[in-house]
Design an enzyme around this catalytic site. Structure first.
Site, PDB file in Angstrom:
ATOM      1  N   ASP A  68     -20.694 -22.302   3.578  1.00 23.51           N
ATOM      2  CA  ASP A  68     -20.304 -22.541   2.177  1.00 23.51           C
ATOM      3  C   ASP A  68     -19.505 -21.399   1.575  1.00 23.51           C
ATOM      4  OD1 ASP A  68     -23.466 -24.083   1.945  1.00 23.51           O
ATOM      5  OD2 ASP A  68     -21.529 -25.093   1.841  1.00 23.51           O
ATOM      6  N   HIS A 116     -28.700 -17.629   6.158  1.00 24.34           N
ATOM      7  CA  HIS A 116     -28.902 -18.919   6.828  1.00 24.34           C
ATOM      8  C   HIS A 116     -30.241 -18.884   7.560  1.00 24.34           C
ATOM      9  CE1 HIS A 116     -28.159 -22.496   9.243  1.00 24.34           C
ATOM     10  NE2 HIS A 116     -27.242 -22.781   8.357  1.00 24.34           N
TER      11      HIS A 116
HETATM   12  C1  SDX Z   1     -26.411 -24.733   4.105  1.00 20.89           C
HETATM   13  O1  SDX Z   1     -30.005 -25.401   7.407  1.00 20.89           O
HETATM   14  C2  SDX Z   1     -28.733 -25.624   7.552  1.00 20.89           C
HETATM   15  O2  SDX Z   1     -28.231 -25.829   8.625  1.00 20.89           O
HETATM   16  C3  SDX Z   1     -27.945 -25.688   6.272  1.00 20.89           C
HETATM   17  C4  SDX Z   1     -26.433 -25.790   6.388  1.00 20.89           C
HETATM   18  C5  SDX Z   1     -26.001 -27.098   6.996  1.00 20.89           C
HETATM   19  O3  SDX Z   1     -24.914 -27.153   7.587  1.00 20.89           O
HETATM   20  O4  SDX Z   1     -26.728 -28.107   6.792  1.00 20.89           O
HETATM   21  O5  SDX Z   1     -25.915 -24.724   7.186  1.00 20.89           O
HETATM   22  C6  SDX Z   1     -25.765 -25.718   5.016  1.00 20.89           C
HETATM   23  O6  SDX Z   1     -27.292 -25.100   3.368  1.00 20.89           O
HETATM   24  C7  SDX Z   1     -25.984 -23.293   4.171  1.00 20.89           C
HETATM   25  C8  SDX Z   1     -26.822 -22.377   3.195  1.00 20.89           C
HETATM   26  C9  SDX Z   1     -26.221 -22.507   1.806  1.00 20.89           C
HETATM   27  N1  SDX Z   1     -27.061 -21.797   0.815  1.00 20.89           N
HETATM   28  C10 SDX Z   1     -26.684 -20.623   0.300  1.00 20.89           C
HETATM   29  O7  SDX Z   1     -25.644 -20.021   0.592  1.00 20.89           O
HETATM   30  C11 SDX Z   1     -27.640 -20.111  -0.787  1.00 20.89           C
HETATM   31  C12 SDX Z   1     -27.889 -18.618  -0.588  1.00 20.89           C
HETATM   32  N2  SDX Z   1     -28.674 -18.435   0.621  1.00 20.89           N
HETATM   33  C13 SDX Z   1     -30.080 -18.390   0.538  1.00 20.89           C
HETATM   34  O8  SDX Z   1     -30.699 -18.981  -0.515  1.00 20.89           O
HETATM   35  C14 SDX Z   1     -30.815 -18.353   1.879  1.00 20.89           C
HETATM   36  O9  SDX Z   1     -30.154 -17.478   2.694  1.00 20.89           O
HETATM   37  C15 SDX Z   1     -31.000 -19.665   2.625  1.00 20.89           C
HETATM   38  C16 SDX Z   1     -31.616 -20.713   1.743  1.00 20.89           C
HETATM   39  C17 SDX Z   1     -29.716 -20.141   3.149  1.00 20.89           C
HETATM   40  C18 SDX Z   1     -31.932 -19.385   3.795  1.00 20.89           C
HETATM   41  O10 SDX Z   1     -33.160 -19.046   3.252  1.00 20.89           O
HETATM   42  P1  SDX Z   1     -34.393 -18.630   4.190  1.00 20.89           P
HETATM   43  O11 SDX Z   1     -34.081 -18.806   5.623  1.00 20.89           O
HETATM   44  O12 SDX Z   1     -35.622 -19.297   3.646  1.00 20.89           O
HETATM   45  O13 SDX Z   1     -34.457 -17.076   3.987  1.00 20.89           O
HETATM   46  P2  SDX Z   1     -35.306 -16.393   2.859  1.00 20.89           P
HETATM   47  O14 SDX Z   1     -35.075 -17.069   1.542  1.00 20.89           O
HETATM   48  O15 SDX Z   1     -36.705 -16.268   3.371  1.00 20.89           O
HETATM   49  O16 SDX Z   1     -34.606 -14.957   2.787  1.00 20.89           O
HETATM   50  C19 SDX Z   1     -35.007 -13.900   3.653  1.00 20.89           C
HETATM   51  C20 SDX Z   1     -34.722 -12.627   2.850  1.00 20.89           C
HETATM   52  C21 SDX Z   1     -35.371 -12.610   1.470  1.00 20.89           C
HETATM   53  O17 SDX Z   1     -35.526 -11.269   1.100  1.00 20.89           O
HETATM   54  P3  SDX Z   1     -36.982 -10.523   1.369  1.00 20.89           P
HETATM   55  O18 SDX Z   1     -38.046 -11.427   0.715  1.00 20.89           O
HETATM   56  O19 SDX Z   1     -37.121 -10.467   2.887  1.00 20.89           O
HETATM   57  O20 SDX Z   1     -36.841  -9.180   0.704  1.00 20.89           O
HETATM   58  O21 SDX Z   1     -33.300 -12.536   2.593  1.00 20.89           O
HETATM   59  C22 SDX Z   1     -33.084 -12.584   1.176  1.00 20.89           C
HETATM   60  C23 SDX Z   1     -34.315 -13.187   0.564  1.00 20.89           C
HETATM   61  O22 SDX Z   1     -34.467 -12.741  -0.789  1.00 20.89           O
HETATM   62  N3  SDX Z   1     -31.910 -13.457   0.995  1.00 20.89           N
HETATM   63  C24 SDX Z   1     -30.910 -13.207   0.156  1.00 20.89           C
HETATM   64  C25 SDX Z   1     -29.997 -14.245   0.343  1.00 20.89           C
HETATM   65  N4  SDX Z   1     -30.460 -15.093   1.263  1.00 20.89           N
HETATM   66  C26 SDX Z   1     -31.655 -14.594   1.662  1.00 20.89           C
HETATM   67  N5  SDX Z   1     -30.725 -12.176  -0.734  1.00 20.89           N
HETATM   68  C27 SDX Z   1     -29.557 -12.238  -1.437  1.00 20.89           C
HETATM   69  N6  SDX Z   1     -28.608 -13.211  -1.302  1.00 20.89           N
HETATM   70  C28 SDX Z   1     -28.811 -14.214  -0.432  1.00 20.89           C
HETATM   71  N7  SDX Z   1     -27.884 -15.173  -0.305  1.00 20.89           N
END
Ligand code: SDX
Length: 429
Positions: free
Chosen positions: A364, A307
């Protein structure tokens, strides 16, 4: 607190005002930065940029705190109802008895959609994704209520638009499901409350009586409350952005539905269930799934994990996880996917990749298990997120318009080609 911050650019000192929020959050007001210094800021994805000052929802990502208008989400989930929370978010305070009755009856009276809108369903392919139907039908509502297009807002017209949106979106959603099943649509019943009415439109058949299960109604109410707002998330920011041009509330909400549909945002709840089913169908190799999520060469992510704000735990996920156990027990059913989800959470949270990146289950991760327990099909999960988030989107739009915020128009840093002359076609290689 000293109300200014000093900035030194090219040996010139500038002062920028500081802003402090109710809960001690601090920001540098850069609204005059370009005028004063010629510089802009750059923050792709707005990871450190505040787009507004809002009084609707407070999140503390480090401590897993979520409050709507100051009320902790745990207390609202336990004691309130979805329509009461909708009123709270939109109008700022919990309604008294009369206000709640007026708001509720106003919504009940608007659950029918124009009979001409029924014809739209004949045009969609039978397996149309219900989010595409919802976004287009909400946008189409603007053609039936053109008075909502007016740039100058009339409070009574805004109130009726709000009630139309909350009431009719549930009908549109249920009818898109019925159409996808080749079943006759079921009209709303004014004798039923919001959640019971939605379940009735979803699962009743003209050929038999349908009794709404109070356990399922309560579970749906809690799910909708938990999804009702989440400050400046992707879809809420989209609603504010679209609404800032004074497009109608219908147009702004339709844009929000489209933004929520993405798998990184609200679309994740459907992807979580598909991921859990894949694990089950492939023999429940959880370690393999976790390894794939960590593999930078794979674009696979552990859906429902991580998140932008919560770096400890998502309080909504904790509530939903417990509700899954309670509802499945009350309904006397089990869901193997819940066991897989719990094991996946345990494995991930003992893995340094997830712990180091502060990736925890978000709203989620377990919500799909609860939607399944209620009997909702996977394709409807993100639509359920939309129905829940609707009051939050409306509240964000209303706050932006009430505060007369300017049209949103971010700047950019150009990194393209320098000036060059047009080359006639025959001279291009
Ligand atoms: C919602 O914003 C809100 O409030 C949203 C929400 C709402 O109520 O409106 O809460 C609802 O959208 C919840 C999120 C649902 N999405 C997911 O579950 C999809 C999986 N999660 C990710 O795609 C990610 O965690 C996000 C999109 C939720 C957040 O992305 P960020 O903050 O841009 O973080 P990032 O992509 O920069 O990740 C940081 C690191 C990265 O690795 P490094 O480059 O540091 O090596 O964490 C890794 C990412 O690759 N990472 C994950 C991961 N989420 C982040 N690796 C594996 N699995 C994951 N789920």
């Amino acid at each position: 607190m000293n109300n200014n911050v000093k900035l030194n650019i090219e040996n010139k000192a500038y002062e920028l005002p500081l802003i402090e929020g109710t809960e001690g959050e601090k920001a540098i007001d850069i609204s005059q930065l370009r005028t004063k210094t010629g510089y802009i800021t750059s923050d792709t994805g707005y990871k450190s940029t505040g787009s507004t000052q809002s009084a609707i929802t407070f999140l503390d990502g480090e401590n897993g705190i979520l409050r709507y208008r100051g009320y902790p989400i745990e207390q609202l989930a336990e004691n309130s109802t979805f329509l009461e929370v909708a009123y709270l978010l939109i109008y700022g305070d919990l309604p008294n008895k009369e206000q709640l009755e007026t708001f509720t009856s106003g919504i009940t009276r608007h659950t029918l959609i124009h009979e001409d809108m029924k014809k739209f369903y004949e045009g969609y392919p039978s397996k149309a994704h219900p989010m595409g139907v919802l976004a287009s039908m909400i946008s189409a509502m603007s053609t039936f209520y053109p008075e909502a297009q007016k740039s100058q807002l009339n409070p009574e017209e805004v109130d009726v638009t709000i009630r139309r949106l909350i009431a009719k979106s549930a009908t549109i959603a249920a009818w898109s499901y019925k159409k996808s099943q080749g079943l006759p649509i079921i009209y709303p019943q004014n004798r039923l409350g919001y959640c019971a009415n939605f379940l009735h439109m979803m699962f009743a058949l003209p050929t038999e009586e349908y009794e709404v299960n109070p356990t399922v109604v309560k579970a749906l109410d809690v799910l909708l409350i938990l999804h009702a707002d989440h400050e400046q998330n992707c879809s809420a920011s989209t609603v504010r952005m679209a609404g800032s041009s004074h497009a109608s509330l219908y147009a702004a909400i339709s844009a929000g539905v489209c933004a929520l549909w993405g798998p990184l945002h609200g679309g994740a709840n459907q992807q979580v269930i598909e991921m859990l089913e894949q694990i089950r169908n492939e023999g429940s190799d959880i370690q393999k799934m976790v390894a794939k999520a960590k593999d930078k060469n794979s674009d696979f992510r552990l859906m429902g994990f991580g998140h932008r704000v919560y770096k400890n735990f998502d309080p909504r996920a904790k509530i939903i996880k417990k509700a899954c156990d309670d509802v499945l027990e009350e309904l006397g059913t089990r869901d193997p996917l819940l066991d897989i989800a719990k094991e996946l959470e345990e494995v991930a949270l003992s893995d340094s990749y997830f712990v180091d990146r502060k990736l925890y289950p978000n709203v989620d991760f377990y919500s799909g298990i609860l939607y399944r327990a209620i009997g909702l099909p996977t394709e409807m999960f993100t639509v359920m997120f939309s129905l829940g988030r609707l009051p939050g989107w409306i509240a964000q739009w209303k706050e932006m318009r009430d505060n007369n915020e300017p049209i949103s128009r971010p700047r950019q840093i150009y990194v393209g080609r320098k000036e060059r002359d047009y080359e006639p076609l025959e001279k291009r290689n």
